[in-house]
Design a protein around this motif. Structure first.
Motif, mmCIF file in Angstrom:
data_model
loop_
_atom_site.group_PDB
_atom_site.id
_atom_site.type_symbol
_atom_site.label_atom_id
_atom_site.label_comp_id
_atom_site.label_asym_id
_atom_site.label_seq_id
_atom_site.Cartn_x
_atom_site.Cartn_y
_atom_site.Cartn_z
ATOM 1 N N VAL A 91 4.904 -6.222 -10.391
ATOM 2 C CA VAL A 91 4.481 -7.160 -9.353
ATOM 3 C C VAL A 91 4.145 -6.365 -8.101
ATOM 4 C CG1 VAL A 91 5.186 -9.071 -7.859
ATOM 5 C CG2 VAL A 91 5.885 -9.052 -10.254
ATOM 6 N N LEU A 92 2.987 -6.625 -7.514
ATOM 7 C CA LEU A 92 2.583 -5.943 -6.278
ATOM 8 C C LEU A 92 3.350 -6.568 -5.124
ATOM 9 C CD1 LEU A 92 0.590 -3.785 -5.197
ATOM 10 C CD2 LEU A 92 -1.000 -5.645 -4.732
ATOM 11 N N THR A 93 4.328 -5.832 -4.605
ATOM 12 C CA THR A 93 5.208 -6.413 -3.592
ATOM 13 C C THR A 93 4.720 -6.198 -2.164
ATOM 14 O OG1 THR A 93 6.551 -4.406 -3.557
ATOM 15 C CG2 THR A 93 7.226 -6.160 -5.056
ATOM 16 N N LYS A 94 3.966 -5.124 -1.921
ATOM 17 C CA LYS A 94 3.524 -4.881 -0.547
ATOM 18 C C LYS A 94 2.258 -4.037 -0.547
ATOM 19 C CE LYS A 94 5.083 -3.212 3.981
ATOM 20 N NZ LYS A 94 4.805 -4.505 4.648
ATOM 21 N N ILE A 95 1.278 -4.453 0.251
ATOM 22 C CA ILE A 95 0.079 -3.647 0.488
ATOM 23 C C ILE A 95 0.267 -2.926 1.820
ATOM 24 C CG2 ILE A 95 -2.388 -3.727 1.008
ATOM 25 C CD1 ILE A 95 -2.630 -6.032 -0.978
ATOM 26 N N ILE A 96 0.271 -1.604 1.776
ATOM 27 C CA ILE A 96 0.502 -0.793 2.979
ATOM 28 C C ILE A 96 -0.816 -0.451 3.673
ATOM 29 C CG2 ILE A 96 1.391 1.420 3.809
ATOM 30 C CD1 ILE A 96 3.349 1.361 1.436
ATOM 31 N N ALA A 97 -1.826 -0.070 2.893
ATOM 32 C CA ALA A 97 -3.111 0.362 3.455
ATOM 33 C C ALA A 97 -4.127 -0.774 3.351
ATOM 34 C CB ALA A 97 -3.622 1.594 2.712
ATOM 35 N N ASN A 98 -4.674 -1.179 4.462
ATOM 36 C CA ASN A 98 -5.640 -2.273 4.486
ATOM 37 C C ASN A 98 -7.053 -1.778 4.220
ATOM 38 O OD1 ASN A 98 -3.668 -4.256 5.190
ATOM 39 N ND2 ASN A 98 -3.737 -3.510 7.311
ATOM 40 N N VAL A 99 -7.931 -2.714 3.923
ATOM 41 C CA VAL A 99 -9.342 -2.382 3.714
ATOM 42 C C VAL A 99 -9.897 -1.683 4.957
ATOM 43 C CG1 VAL A 99 -11.646 -3.350 3.392
ATOM 44 C CG2 VAL A 99 -9.735 -4.259 2.076
ATOM 45 N N GLY A 100 -10.601 -0.571 4.730
ATOM 46 C CA GLY A 100 -11.173 0.187 5.837
ATOM 47 C C GLY A 100 -10.325 1.356 6.282
ATOM 48 N N GLU A 101 -9.045 1.387 5.896
ATOM 49 C CA GLU A 101 -8.184 2.510 6.283
ATOM 50 C C GLU A 101 -8.494 3.739 5.439
ATOM 51 O OE1 GLU A 101 -4.026 2.234 7.450
ATOM 52 O OE2 GLU A 101 -4.098 0.121 6.882
ATOM 53 N N VAL A 102 -8.444 4.912 6.061
ATOM 54 C CA VAL A 102 -8.633 6.193 5.380
ATOM 55 C C VAL A 102 -7.259 6.824 5.198
ATOM 56 C CG1 VAL A 102 -9.690 8.468 5.486
ATOM 57 C CG2 VAL A 102 -10.937 6.478 6.351
ATOM 58 N N ILE A 103 -6.874 7.039 3.944
ATOM 59 C CA ILE A 103 -5.520 7.467 3.605
ATOM 60 C C ILE A 103 -5.565 8.848 2.951
ATOM 61 C CG2 ILE A 103 -3.410 6.880 2.364
ATOM 62 C CD1 ILE A 103 -4.196 4.869 4.516
ATOM 63 N N PRO A 104 -4.728 9.799 3.385
ATOM 64 C CA PRO A 104 -4.692 11.112 2.740
ATOM 65 C C PRO A 104 -4.249 11.015 1.284
ATOM 66 C CG PRO A 104 -3.593 11.165 4.876
ATOM 67 C CD PRO A 104 -3.834 9.731 4.562
ATOM 68 N N VAL A 105 -4.728 11.923 0.477
ATOM 69 C CA VAL A 105 -4.322 11.995 -0.924
ATOM 70 C C VAL A 105 -2.812 12.180 -1.010
ATOM 71 C CG1 VAL A 105 -4.405 13.466 -2.975
ATOM 72 C CG2 VAL A 105 -6.518 12.833 -1.815
ATOM 73 N N GLY A 106 -2.166 11.409 -1.898
ATOM 74 C CA GLY A 106 -0.731 11.514 -2.085
ATOM 75 C C GLY A 106 0.089 10.576 -1.239
ATOM 76 N N GLU A 107 -0.538 9.934 -0.236
ATOM 77 C CA GLU A 107 0.182 8.979 0.611
ATOM 78 C C GLU A 107 0.222 7.605 -0.081
ATOM 79 O OE1 GLU A 107 1.769 9.398 3.310
ATOM 80 O OE2 GLU A 107 1.114 11.327 4.106
ATOM 81 N N PRO A 108 1.304 6.834 0.114
ATOM 82 C CA PRO A 108 1.391 5.512 -0.511
ATOM 83 C C PRO A 108 0.421 4.514 0.116
ATOM 84 C CG PRO A 108 3.282 5.902 0.916
ATOM 85 C CD PRO A 108 2.532 7.187 0.862
ATOM 86 N N VAL A 109 -0.170 3.684 -0.720
ATOM 87 C CA VAL A 109 -1.057 2.623 -0.245
ATOM 88 C C VAL A 109 -0.488 1.244 -0.547
ATOM 89 C CG1 VAL A 109 -3.110 4.065 -0.457
ATOM 90 C CG2 VAL A 109 -2.440 2.625 -2.379
ATOM 91 N N ALA A 110 0.496 1.177 -1.457
ATOM 92 C CA ALA A 110 1.108 -0.102 -1.809
ATOM 93 C C ALA A 110 2.416 0.168 -2.536
ATOM 94 C CB ALA A 110 0.174 -0.921 -2.687
ATOM 95 N N LEU A 111 3.210 -0.903 -2.723
ATOM 96 C CA LEU A 111 4.461 -0.823 -3.474
ATOM 97 C C LEU A 111 4.363 -1.745 -4.676
ATOM 98 C CD1 LEU A 111 7.132 -0.991 -0.600
ATOM 99 C CD2 LEU A 111 6.078 1.034 -1.635
ATOM 100 N N LEU A 112 4.818 -1.246 -5.814
ATOM 101 C CA LEU A 112 4.809 -2.025 -7.049
ATOM 102 C C LEU A 112 6.218 -2.084 -7.609
ATOM 103 C CD1 LEU A 112 2.874 -3.330 -9.292
ATOM 104 C CD2 LEU A 112 3.191 -1.158 -10.484
ATOM 105 N N ALA A 113 6.705 -3.294 -7.875
ATOM 106 C CA ALA A 113 7.980 -3.442 -8.573
ATOM 107 C C ALA A 113 7.681 -3.363 -10.058
ATOM 108 C CB ALA A 113 8.629 -4.780 -8.226
ATOM 109 N N ALA A 114 8.027 -2.243 -10.664
ATOM 110 C CA ALA A 114 7.702 -2.018 -12.065
ATOM 111 C C ALA A 114 8.808 -2.563 -12.957
ATOM 112 C CB ALA A 114 7.500 -0.522 -12.315
ATOM 113 N N GLU A 115 8.574 -2.503 -14.260
ATOM 114 C CA GLU A 115 9.570 -2.974 -15.210
ATOM 115 C C GLU A 115 10.878 -2.211 -15.028
ATOM 116 O OE1 GLU A 115 7.826 -2.444 -19.001
ATOM 117 O OE2 GLU A 115 6.281 -3.960 -18.687
ATOM 118 N N GLY A 116 11.985 -2.947 -15.006
ATOM 119 C CA GLY A 116 13.280 -2.307 -14.811
ATOM 120 C C GLY A 116 13.732 -2.325 -13.366
ATOM 121 N N ASP A 117 12.801 -2.516 -12.405
ATOM 122 C CA ASP A 117 13.171 -2.672 -11.000
ATOM 123 C C ASP A 117 13.605 -4.117 -10.773
ATOM 124 O OD1 ASP A 117 12.529 -0.051 -10.404
ATOM 125 O OD2 ASP A 117 10.449 -0.546 -9.916
#
Length: 494
Positions: free
Chosen positions: A53-79
């Protein structure tokens, strides 16, 4: 788990968020398109790597994000997710349960305002797994056996920062009266942590011997940025030096804009193209040579076969494919134009990987690469050119499609240009522009006598790095290309 900005090629350092396909609270299946990004190399969709489940979007449309930086949070299976204090476990195997999907769908309309959604970090993540902590925090937690669950994070969105960790360790050292803990050098990050900094930051701290524990990170989640290092080094003097270096490679004028009008901001792709072209002009010694070429032999074969070719293969038989074939053959005879150039050496490639510049409806330019073009005839090159152009315009190019070129072709003829001096796709050695092919009066030889006739004529212009080769070498290469275009048995290539 963090969803990070992916690495799309060795030289790509950042990406711009173009579009989110999922919203906060959406159930996501592995392989679903999550978001679209644009870099200087490629625009593409990024798929989900896990169910969740996509729990949080960190980077909005139009933002320039460095490689390796988080853009969102996902609650994966087992979380686990907490909805108004109610814990809902995601299925650990076999995909999301129907109950979880139903609850996520039911709660989705309330997620933005009424429901507090937060990710509960599982035990293995608190112990330094691929969780929500920076490399520095995970390193210090492991080294000093710190239970991260007892630390209150003061960073962005409650994240635990390196400073939080240092303060906690200092409290431990005071309480235990251990000199080793009090020694700030004991908190120095080792090579494995240093290696996880961005390349530009790593280069600066290594060159200047900076102890990164003395730096305050001002980037996202307290990450250390170039500006942080430069500010630490020599204050304004270092920043001024850096600005001077940047001005030498930046095409942006330092003069003030004196006119009024509509301001059109550069897109990320436009900025990256500007930087690449300015760097090429700054670093390569450009010389251009043009040669007029008769395309009568090519046009005779092309006109006779283009309809059948289109029907059979679904793509056009263009003059570019014939030029590409002639260039490949000429590069085999003149190998010092096939490769890349450094400050004091050439790196020559035996295979010929041909870059083909593709215009994206005047929104930018990309250069996909035909790998091992020297193994293909006109038929194979025509199909490869069409396939890569289609993928480029549909934003389906992969990083592999964009890397490894040893020579580039720029086809400007469709715009009707007569003469173009292209900028080298640095660090390549040369680039060839193919301009428009037109019917015009030419001198022809009929039974030993010169007379005027009508022929198909086009201009080929090569820009080359004079550090690598001289004008005579480049001219001989162009003559080889011209000779093959004018006299080769093209029908045999189809």
């Amino acid at each position: 788990m963090d969803i990070i900005m992916p690495q799309l090629g060795e030289t790509v350092a950042e990406g711009e968020i173009l579009l989110w396909h999922k919203a906060e609270g959406d159930v996501v299946k592995k392989g679903d398109a999550l978001f679209e990004i644009s870099t200087d190399k490629v625009a593409m969709e990024v798929p989900a790597m896990e169910n969740g489940v996509l729990t949080k979007i960190i980077a909005n449309v139009g933002e320039v994000i460095p490689v390796g930086e988080p853009v969102a949070l996902l609650a994966a299976e087992g979380d686990e997710l907490v909805f108004e204090g109610k814990e809902t476990a995601l299925a650990s195997s076999g995909g999301l349960s129907r109950a979880v999907q139903a609850e996520a769908e039911m709660l989705k309309p309330m997620l933005s305002d009424e429901v507090n959604v937060r990710l509960i970090a599982s035990k293995h993540r608190l112990q330094g797994g691929n969780g929500l902590f920076s490399p520095a925090v995970k390193y210090l937690a492991a080294k000093y056996k710190v239970d991260l669950s007892v630390i209150a994070g003061r960073g962005y969105d409650g994240r635990i920062t390196k400073r939080d960790m240092q303060a906690h360790i200092q409290q431990i050292s005071t309480r235990l009266n251990q000199d080793a803990f009090r020694d700030q050098e004991a908190l120095a990050l080792e090579d494995d942590v240093l290696a996880q900094l961005s390349p530009s930051v790593r280069r600066l701290v290594t060159e200047h011997g900076v102890n990164i524990n003395h730096l305050d990170g001002t980037g996202r989640y307290g990450r250390i940025t170039e500006s942080d290092v430069l500010s630490y080094l020599d204050g304004d003097a270092a920043l001024a030096s850096r600005a001077t270096q940047a001005s030498q490679t930046s095409p942006v004028s330092s003069l003030p804009i004196l006119i009024k009008g509509k301001a059109v901001a550069f897109t990320l792709m436009r900025k990256q193209i500007a930087r690449q072209m300015a760097s090429s002009v700054q670093n390569a010694v450009h010389v251009a040579q043009g040669m007029e070429v008769s395309f009568d032999a090519v046009e005779d074969v092309r006109q006779a076969n283009k309809m059948a070719f289109k029907k059979r293969y679904g793509c056009s038989l263009t003059p570019l494919a014939f030029v590409a074939r002639a260039v490949v053959k000429a590069l085999q005879a003149f190998p010092h134009l096939n490769g890349q150039v450094g400050a004091d050496k050439l790196v020559l490639s035996v295979p010929i990987h041909l870059g083909i510049a593709v215009d994206l409806s005047h929104q930018g330019l990309v250069v996909p690469v035909i790998k091992h073009a020297d193994t293909m005839n006109v038929l194979g090159l025509a199909r490869q050119i069409a396939e890569l152009a289609t993928k480029a315009r549909e934003n389906r190019l992969t990083p592999d499609d964009m890397s490894g070129a040893t020579y580039t072709l720029s086809n400007n003829g469709g715009s009707g240009t007569a003469f173009t001096t292209p900028i080298i796709n640095h660090p390549e050695i040369a680039i060839l522009s193919i301009d428009s092919i037109v019917r015009k009066p030419v001198v022809v030889n009929v039974n030993g006598r010169e007379t005027l006739g009508i022929g198909s004529v086009g201009m080929l212009v090569q820009s080359f790095d004079h550090r690598a080769v001289d004008g005579a070498y480049s001219g001989a290469f162009l003559q080889q290309v011209k000779s093959m275009i004018e006299s080769h048995d093209w029908q045999g290539e189809l």
